[in-house]
Structure formats: structure tokens, C-alpha cells
Design a protein around this motif. Structure first.
Motif, PDB file in Angstrom:
ATOM      1  N   LYS A  17       8.159   8.763   6.964  1.00 38.86           N
ATOM      2  CA  LYS A  17       7.929   7.767   5.754  1.00 38.86           C
ATOM      3  C   LYS A  17       6.490   7.255   5.691  1.00 38.86           C
ATOM      4  CE  LYS A  17       9.377   3.320   3.945  1.00 38.86           C
ATOM      5  NZ  LYS A  17      10.422   2.143   4.246  1.00 38.86           N
ATOM      6  N   ASP A  18       5.840   7.318   6.875  1.00 36.71           N
ATOM      7  CA  ASP A  18       4.612   6.670   7.043  1.00 36.71           C
ATOM      8  C   ASP A  18       3.644   7.610   7.510  1.00 36.71           C
ATOM      9  OD1 ASP A  18       5.482   7.009   9.487  1.00 36.71           O
ATOM     10  OD2 ASP A  18       4.613   5.153  10.350  1.00 36.71           O
ATOM     11  N   THR A  44      11.565  14.233  10.913  1.00 41.48           N
ATOM     12  CA  THR A  44      11.369  13.020  10.180  1.00 41.48           C
ATOM     13  C   THR A  44      11.404  11.662  11.106  1.00 41.48           C
ATOM     14  OG1 THR A  44      13.993  12.742  10.124  1.00 41.48           O
ATOM     15  CG2 THR A  44      12.575  14.054   8.175  1.00 41.48           C
TER      16      THR A  44
END
Length: 252
Positions: A17-18, A44
Motif C-alpha cells: 500500500k505504501d 504485499t
């Protein structure tokens, strides 16, 4: 290497996500351009990434597998396809070539805008002034690093350390003033002094003492060897200063 109809690869790369690994994207693009179908497997989470590294005994991702064989990271993949991999310690002239090419094109463009032709005497003046400005900007990105490298060879900086911090500001100021044609009483002496001292320092370090050291001309982390490039920078400043003292100045 496998035949074109069976060329398949597996790519493990971080997609979080980041954080999306840029080398993973490069590896996928390279595989695709080489005609491989990519089984793109995302890592992930940090935990998943660490587990993958531990399982395969690797320190980094991405990791590419072809025909069940681990090829390695992005640099290893480039080597697998016979492509060059940059040596971080290698001597590089590309930054300097790019800099002077861009300042030359900028000077020609400005000359065309002002005079309707790119080939004018003013274009030559603008080229030198713009080069001084851009070189100063590169040094000013990290003055501490620049001054440390500068102290390796500059004769005045070795005797008076603050000069290493002053130099990029002086070069930038002289470049801006010469670009505008303003305050020649200030820009000309600055260019003569810093250019003259710089030229003598380079000649002594490289051509007399035969030292093999890096040049600080494009900042404090460059891999450009001290020599012709730095000498050219300083000679250009001196030449520009002398030219502005004797040339007709209809626009100044």
C-alpha cells in the motif's frame, strides 16, 4: 534461453500500500520487452517479503525465476539478457555532457527568441553564463559534500577553508550577473578570481602532481575525474570575464 513459444518467467516483487518496488517494475518491463510471459507474484506485506527472502536465501527483491532457475534481482536479470549494468564506482562523463548540452541548447533557444537566429555572439555568452549557473546549482544541493571534495585540490580552500563554502555562491552570483549583463564591476572580478585560482589548482593537482582524484565541479558526489572538465569550467569563467571587459555591450 528458452524458445519463443515457451518463454515464461516468475517474478516476485514488493507491491504494498505504501511502497511499490521500482526495480520490480523495471524487471517486469524488461521481461515483457524480451518476449517473456510474466507470472507476476506480489509480496504485499513486510512479513511476506521477509519470509520469501528467508526461504530463498536472498537479501533483496525483486527476484526472477526462468525455467525453474533463480536469475536474481534486476541487475542480475540485465546480465542474463546480456545488457550492461552500471558500476557505481565507474567514472562518468554523462552528467557533464548532459549539462553542457542542455545549457548550449538553452542559449541557442534564447538567442533565437531574442534575435531570430540561434547563432549569435550573445548565444556564446549565455552558454557560459548558464553553465556557471547550473554548475553552481549542482554544488549548492549539498555544499558540505562539495566543500569536502573541493578541499582535496583547491589551493585557496586548503589555506582558508570557508572558501570551499563560498565558492558555489560566488559562481552562481557571477553567472546570474553575466547572464543579465548587470554589475560587471562585480561579476568580472569574481569570475577572474575563482576561475583563475581554480584553473591553477587543477593544473597543479592533475598535470604537475599527477593526482587521481574526483572533480567537485558537478557537486560533491560525482564520479567525474578531476582534469579536463574542471579545467574547462574555470577557463570558461576567466574567458567570459575577459570577454566582457573588452567586448562591445549594446545590450548591457
Amino acid at each position: 534461453m528458452t524458445s519463443p513459444d515457451t518463454r515464461r518467467s516468475i517474478l516476485y516483487r514488493m507491491v504494498m500500500k505504501d511502497h511499490v518496488c521500482p526495480f520490480g517494475l523495471k524487471a517486469k518491463d524488461l521481461l515483457t520487452r524480451q518476449g517473456y510471459h510474466v507470472d507476476d507474484r506480489w509480496l504485499t506485506t513486510r512479513a511476506q517479503t521477509d519470509a520469501f527472502k528467508a526461504e530463498h536465501g536472498v537479501a533483496t527483491t525483486p527476484q526472477t525465476f526462468i525455467d525453474g532457475q533463480r536469475i536474481g534481482g534486476y541487475d542480475d536479470l540485465r546480465r542474463f539478457f546480456g545488457k550492461s549494468v552500471r558500476d557505481p564506482e565507474a567514472t562518468l562523463y554523462r552528467p557533464v555532457i548532459a549539462l553542457f548540452a542542455m545549457t548550449a541548447l538553452m542559449a541557442l533557444a534564447v538567442s533565437y527568441t531574442v534575435f531570430g537566429t540561434p547563432f549569435t555572439v550573445r548565444a556564446g555568452e549565455w552558454f557560459i553564463a548558464l553553465s556557471m549557473c547550473v554548475l553552481a546549482m549542482l554544488k549548492l544541493q549539498n555544499v558540505e559534500s562539495f566543500s569536502s571534495m573541493f578541499l582535496n585540490y583547491d589551493l585557496l580552500a586548503r589555506r582558508w577553508v570557508p572558501y570551499g563554502y563560498i565558492y558555489p555562491y560566488a559562481e552562481g552570483l557571477a553567472g546570474v550577473l553575466m547572464l543579465s549583463g548587470a554589475l560587471m564591476w562585480l561579476s568580472v572580478p569574481i569570475a577572474l578570481v575563482i576561475g583563475g585560482i581554480g584553473a591553477v589548482s587543477v593544473i597543479k593537482a592533475v598535470y604537475i602532481d599527477k593526482r587521481d582524484i574526483k572533480c567537485a565541479c558537478v557537486g560533491g558526489d560525482s564520479k567525474v575525474p578531476l582534469g579536463f572538465v574542471s579545467l574547462t569550467e574555470n577557463v570558461m569563467m576567466v574567458a567570459m570575464a575577459l570577454w566582457m571587459m573588452i567586448a562591445p555591450m549594446p545590450m548591457r
